[in-house]
Design an enzyme around this catalytic site. Structure first.
Site, PDB file in Angstrom:
ATOM      1  CG  HIS A 120      55.529  -6.721  12.425  1.00  0.00           C
ATOM      2  ND1 HIS A 120      55.533  -5.448  11.885  1.00  0.00           N
ATOM      3  CD2 HIS A 120      54.582  -6.685  13.387  1.00  0.00           C
ATOM      4  CE1 HIS A 120      54.646  -4.706  12.493  1.00  0.00           C
ATOM      5  NE2 HIS A 120      54.044  -5.429  13.409  1.00  0.00           N
ATOM      6  CG  ASP A 150      55.021  -6.134   8.018  1.00  0.00           C
ATOM      7  OD1 ASP A 150      54.532  -6.581   9.089  1.00  0.00           O
ATOM      8  OD2 ASP A 150      55.917  -5.259   8.012  1.00  0.00           O
ATOM      9  CD  GLU A 177      58.927  -4.185  10.783  1.00  0.00           C
ATOM     10  OE1 GLU A 177      58.068  -5.014  10.440  1.00  0.00           O
ATOM     11  OE2 GLU A 177      58.640  -3.005  11.021  1.00  0.00           O
ATOM     12  CG  ASP A 233      57.259  -4.272  20.651  1.00  0.00           C
ATOM     13  OD1 ASP A 233      56.458  -3.882  21.531  1.00  0.00           O
ATOM     14  OD2 ASP A 233      56.891  -4.741  19.562  1.00  0.00           O
TER      15      ASP A 233
END
Ligand code: PGA
Length: 259
Positions: free
Chosen positions: A137, A135, A142, A66
């Site tokens: 990801h 979280d 996400e 990314d």
């Protein structure tokens, strides 16, 4: 089920993964590495440096997961710069062989498709390193990301921006968007290696490895892949229901090292 290897600390994890990558390069000198950024993979790159002495790595190729959108490529925290600083330079890889999605605002429309085409041209990723967000990801996929998603732009969640503010000095300087390989893209790598260290990752690790496969825990997509190795320290493993089984089955080693 994923191979879940519980180790004493991040350094031990780094050594294991470096062993696996060095083994791969010895049998496939033009191996394609899937590179992750963030704090988690750093021990892997450190350990790998000392294992590559005398090995020809001129053919090794790499693809980052990314990149932030809208940061100048020369910014010290752009993943292009981070990959150069932490991977290409210390390992001595050929920079022309290592690709990071383009995060510049120009040509953004084609950046995802172009990046996917480059991965396909290289014959796919052999071993994909993955960190995991608190979280759940992976990459910057996400919560709510499609399990079939391809490389595209995602808005970063408030949690991710908060977690990454340590790299930018303050929250307001953290970019709001990123371009990330999709979950469908990641699933096409031949071997996934997910690493996590510390209590802060324990909820996300348990949800990813033992929870339902759900877009609410994007990392749970690893349960759909035939070859996954999860390497965690005791703290990150602390909420795994089958921790005793993983310890008995793998004893802190890669499966081929126990044979
Ligand atoms: P970290 O980030 O390695 O810096 O903890 C992991 C991630 O966000 O994927």
């Amino acid at each position: 089920m994923a191979e879940v290897i519980i180790v004493s600390d991040a350094q031990a994890a780094g050594e294991l993964v470096a062993d696996e990558i060095a083994r791969l390069i010895s049998v496939k000198p033009d191996a394609v590495l899937g590179l992750a950024t963030g704090s988690t993979p750093v021990p892997v790159y450190r350990a790998l440096t000392s294992r590559l002495d005398g090995i020809d790595i001129s053919g090794v190729r790499g693809f980052a997961l990314d990149e932030y959108v809208g940061l100048d490529a020369s910014h010290p925290e752009s993943y292009r710069t981070v990959i150069a600083r932490e991977v290409i330079e210390p390992l001595g890889l050929n920079p022309d062989n290592v690709h990071v999605p383009r995060g510049e605002l120009v040509d953004m429309e084609h950046a995802g498709v172009d990046f996917e085409a480059k991965i396909a041209e290289a014959g796919g990723v052999d071993i994909q390193l993955l960190g995991i967000g608190t979280d759940g990801h992976i990459g910057f996929n996400e919560q709510g990301s499609s399990m079939a998603s391809r490389t595209r732009i995602k808005a970063l969640s408030p949690q991710t921006r908060y977690d990454n503010s340590r790299f930018f000095g303050s929250l307001e300087h953290v970019p709001t968007h990123a371009i990330t390989q999709g979950l469908g893209t990641i699933l096409e790598a031949r071997h996934l290696v997910l690493l996590a260290f510390g209590f802060g990752k324990s909820v996300a690790v348990a949800a990813a490895v033992e929870g339902p496969v759900s877009a609410m825990t994007p990392a749970s997509v690893i349960q759909l892949h035939p070859h996954v190795t999860v390497i965690v320290d005791d703290e990150a493993a602390s909420r795994l229901q089958l921790a005793d089984y993983y310890r008995a089955a793998y004893a802190g080693k890669l499966p081929w090292q126990g044979l």
